[in-house]
Design a protein around this motif. Sequence first.
Motif, PDB file in Angstrom:
ATOM      1  N   SER A  82       0.829  -1.208   0.000  1.00  0.00           N
ATOM      2  CA  SER A  82       0.000   0.000   0.000  1.00  0.00           C
ATOM      3  C   SER A  82       0.863   1.257   0.000  1.00  0.00           C
ATOM      4  O   SER A  82       0.560   2.232  -0.697  1.00  0.00           O
ATOM      5  N   THR A  83       1.940   1.243   0.767  1.00  0.00           N
ATOM      6  CA  THR A  83       2.855   2.384   0.793  1.00  0.00           C
ATOM      7  C   THR A  83       3.500   2.590  -0.570  1.00  0.00           C
ATOM      8  O   THR A  83       3.579   3.711  -1.067  1.00  0.00           O
ATOM      9  N   LEU A  84       3.960   1.498  -1.173  1.00  0.00           N
ATOM     10  CA  LEU A  84       4.545   1.599  -2.514  1.00  0.00           C
ATOM     11  C   LEU A  84       3.529   2.142  -3.517  1.00  0.00           C
ATOM     12  O   LEU A  84       3.861   2.960  -4.376  1.00  0.00           O
ATOM     13  N   ASP A  85       2.290   1.706  -3.402  1.00  0.00           N
ATOM     14  CA  ASP A  85       1.239   2.174  -4.286  1.00  0.00           C
ATOM     15  C   ASP A  85       1.051   3.683  -4.150  1.00  0.00           C
ATOM     16  O   ASP A  85       0.974   4.407  -5.145  1.00  0.00           O
ATOM     17  N   SER A  86       1.000   4.175  -2.933  1.00  0.00           N
ATOM     18  CA  SER A  86       0.828   5.615  -2.692  1.00  0.00           C
ATOM     19  C   SER A  86       2.005   6.420  -3.228  1.00  0.00           C
ATOM     20  O   SER A  86       1.824   7.452  -3.877  1.00  0.00           O
ATOM     21  N   LYS A  87       3.208   5.957  -2.933  1.00  0.00           N
ATOM     22  CA  LYS A  87       4.396   6.667  -3.399  1.00  0.00           C
ATOM     23  C   LYS A  87       4.480   6.663  -4.926  1.00  0.00           C
ATOM     24  O   LYS A  87       4.862   7.659  -5.538  1.00  0.00           O
ATOM     25  N   THR A  88       4.112   5.576  -5.541  1.00  0.00           N
ATOM     26  CA  THR A  88       4.166   5.483  -6.996  1.00  0.00           C
ATOM     27  C   THR A  88       3.142   6.407  -7.637  1.00  0.00           C
ATOM     28  O   THR A  88       3.402   7.006  -8.679  1.00  0.00           O
ATOM     29  N   SER A  89       1.995   6.537  -7.016  1.00  0.00           N
ATOM     30  CA  SER A  89       0.976   7.446  -7.529  1.00  0.00           C
ATOM     31  C   SER A  89       1.505   8.882  -7.586  1.00  0.00           C
ATOM     32  O   SER A  89       1.336   9.581  -8.586  1.00  0.00           O
ATOM     33  N   VAL A  90       2.188   9.310  -6.536  1.00  0.00           N
ATOM     34  CA  VAL A  90       2.773  10.648  -6.507  1.00  0.00           C
ATOM     35  C   VAL A  90       3.881  10.766  -7.544  1.00  0.00           C
ATOM     36  O   VAL A  90       3.993  11.768  -8.255  1.00  0.00           O
ATOM     37  N   LEU A  91       4.700   9.744  -7.652  1.00  0.00           N
ATOM     38  CA  LEU A  91       5.788   9.753  -8.628  1.00  0.00           C
ATOM     39  C   LEU A  91       5.248   9.859 -10.053  1.00  0.00           C
ATOM     40  O   LEU A  91       5.795  10.601 -10.878  1.00  0.00           O
ATOM     41  N   LEU A  92       4.174   9.156 -10.344  1.00  0.00           N
ATOM     42  CA  LEU A  92       3.589   9.234 -11.686  1.00  0.00           C
ATOM     43  C   LEU A  92       3.014  10.621 -11.961  1.00  0.00           C
ATOM     44  O   LEU A  92       3.087  11.109 -13.091  1.00  0.00           O
ATOM     45  N   ARG A  93       2.469  11.278 -10.957  1.00  0.00           N
ATOM     46  CA  ARG A  93       1.984  12.656 -11.145  1.00  0.00           C
ATOM     47  C   ARG A  93       3.146  13.584 -11.467  1.00  0.00           C
ATOM     48  O   ARG A  93       3.049  14.429 -12.353  1.00  0.00           O
ATOM     49  N   PHE A  94       4.248  13.440 -10.741  1.00  0.00           N
ATOM     50  CA  PHE A  94       5.433  14.248 -11.023  1.00  0.00           C
ATOM     51  C   PHE A  94       5.915  13.997 -12.449  1.00  0.00           C
ATOM     52  O   PHE A  94       6.190  14.926 -13.199  1.00  0.00           O
ATOM     53  N   ASN A  95       6.009  12.718 -12.816  1.00  0.00           N
ATOM     54  CA  ASN A  95       6.461  12.371 -14.168  1.00  0.00           C
ATOM     55  C   ASN A  95       5.539  12.947 -15.236  1.00  0.00           C
ATOM     56  O   ASN A  95       6.004  13.364 -16.289  1.00  0.00           O
ATOM     57  N   SER A  96       4.238  12.956 -14.974  1.00  0.00           N
ATOM     58  CA  SER A  96       3.318  13.474 -15.988  1.00  0.00           C
ATOM     59  C   SER A  96       3.560  14.956 -16.238  1.00  0.00           C
ATOM     60  O   SER A  96       3.495  15.413 -17.381  1.00  0.00           O
ATOM     61  N   ILE A  97       3.881  15.704 -15.194  1.00  0.00           N
ATOM     62  CA  ILE A  97       4.178  17.126 -15.369  1.00  0.00           C
ATOM     63  C   ILE A  97       5.471  17.305 -16.159  1.00  0.00           C
ATOM     64  O   ILE A  97       5.542  18.095 -17.103  1.00  0.00           O
ATOM     65  N   VAL A  98       6.506  16.568 -15.779  1.00  0.00           N
ATOM     66  CA  VAL A  98       7.796  16.681 -16.468  1.00  0.00           C
ATOM     67  C   VAL A  98       7.677  16.229 -17.918  1.00  0.00           C
ATOM     68  O   VAL A  98       8.185  16.904 -18.829  1.00  0.00           O
ATOM     69  N   VAL A  99       6.997  15.123 -18.159  1.00  0.00           N
ATOM     70  CA  VAL A  99       6.842  14.623 -19.534  1.00  0.00           C
ATOM     71  C   VAL A  99       6.072  15.630 -20.378  1.00  0.00           C
ATOM     72  O   VAL A  99       6.450  15.919 -21.521  1.00  0.00           O
ATOM     73  N   ALA A 100       4.992  16.186 -19.836  1.00  0.00           N
ATOM     74  CA  ALA A 100       4.204  17.161 -20.594  1.00  0.00           C
ATOM     75  C   ALA A 100       5.041  18.398 -20.928  1.00  0.00           C
ATOM     76  O   ALA A 100       5.032  18.874 -22.075  1.00  0.00           O
ATOM     77  N   ALA A 101       5.770  18.906 -19.950  1.00  0.00           N
ATOM     78  CA  ALA A 101       6.591  20.097 -20.188  1.00  0.00           C
ATOM     79  C   ALA A 101       7.706  19.806 -21.189  1.00  0.00           C
ATOM     80  O   ALA A 101       7.937  20.593 -22.117  1.00  0.00           O
ATOM     81  N   LEU A 102       8.387  18.682 -21.008  1.00  0.00           N
ATOM     82  CA  LEU A 102       9.475  18.342 -21.930  1.00  0.00           C
ATOM     83  C   LEU A 102       8.955  18.061 -23.338  1.00  0.00           C
ATOM     84  O   LEU A 102       9.567  18.474 -24.323  1.00  0.00           O
ATOM     85  N   ALA A 103       7.861  17.349 -23.431  1.00  0.00           N
ATOM     86  CA  ALA A 103       7.301  17.057 -24.754  1.00  0.00           C
ATOM     87  C   ALA A 103       6.936  18.355 -25.467  1.00  0.00           C
ATOM     88  O   ALA A 103       7.177  18.503 -26.669  1.00  0.00           O
ATOM     89  N   TYR A 104       6.389  19.295 -24.721  1.00  0.00           N
ATOM     90  CA  TYR A 104       6.027  20.565 -25.334  1.00  0.00           C
ATOM     91  C   TYR A 104       7.279  21.325 -25.773  1.00  0.00           C
ATOM     92  O   TYR A 104       7.358  21.800 -26.902  1.00  0.00           O
ATOM     93  N   LEU A 105       8.262  21.444 -24.880  1.00  0.00           N
ATOM     94  CA  LEU A 105       9.462  22.222 -25.193  1.00  0.00           C
ATOM     95  C   LEU A 105      10.340  21.566 -26.253  1.00  0.00           C
ATOM     96  O   LEU A 105      10.912  22.234 -27.092  1.00  0.00           O
ATOM     97  N   VAL A 106      10.480  20.253 -26.175  1.00  0.00           N
ATOM     98  CA  VAL A 106      11.436  19.560 -27.038  1.00  0.00           C
ATOM     99  C   VAL A 106      10.827  19.137 -28.372  1.00  0.00           C
ATOM    100  O   VAL A 106      11.486  19.190 -29.400  1.00  0.00           O
ATOM    101  N   ILE A 107       9.568  18.744 -28.371  1.00  0.00           N
ATOM    102  CA  ILE A 107       8.995  18.142 -29.570  1.00  0.00           C
ATOM    103  C   ILE A 107       7.905  18.994 -30.199  1.00  0.00           C
ATOM    104  O   ILE A 107       7.929  19.263 -31.394  1.00  0.00           O
ATOM    105  N   VAL A 108       6.934  19.443 -29.420  1.00  0.00           N
ATOM    106  CA  VAL A 108       5.730  20.060 -29.964  1.00  0.00           C
ATOM    107  C   VAL A 108       5.900  21.541 -30.272  1.00  0.00           C
ATOM    108  O   VAL A 108       5.406  22.027 -31.284  1.00  0.00           O
ATOM    109  N   SER A 109       6.590  22.263 -29.411  1.00  0.00           N
ATOM    110  CA  SER A 109       6.660  23.717 -29.503  1.00  0.00           C
ATOM    111  C   SER A 109       7.224  24.186 -30.844  1.00  0.00           C
ATOM    112  O   SER A 109       8.238  23.697 -31.326  1.00  0.00           O
TER     113      SER A 109
END
Length: 168
Positions: free
Chosen positions: A37-64
């Motif tokens: 359960s702890t791993l599940d909670s921590k992973t959920s937060v990690l995936l949220r962080f990754n989604s922000i970084v991936v979205a920003a990087l994809a926009y700056l590096v590929i889409v923009s």
Amino acid sequence: MKVDRHALAIARIEVETGTAEEKARIKAWDRLDRLLSTLDSKTSVLLRFNSIVVAALAYLVIVSATEPFAQSNTIVKTVGVVIGHLSLLASVLSCGFAFPVINVEWNFFGGRLDHKDGGEPTFDDAALERLGELVTLRTRLYSRAWQLAVAGGAGFAIMVALATIHIP
């Protein structure tokens, strides 16, 4: 087996008919389940962080359509683009390592660790060992996902810093 029957079987072991060894296995099972359960909670937060970084990087590096390094010299521009792409790759790989860590209902895949073929639950050494192996695997996957997320986030920060440097 339905959840209510499963809970009742565990309660009977804990309260009525369970031996000391069975009760110890249930405590160990509960501890391992809390770790999942702890791993599940921590992973959920990690995936949220990754989604922000991936979205920003994809926009700056590929889409923009605008070049973030337009005012920089060739070396800074090249380093920035390489770091941006590597950071994006690290963040996406982090997501790939994190997804298997997310807890899914036991019956979702048609199987459980504590019993087979819909029978009564057994908290024997084999079931406890299977759960322990699952915790170990998910811990390793989470660790790798976290390392890649840190690399991706740090790369993103470096890329932004490089984009603000305007060396002619």
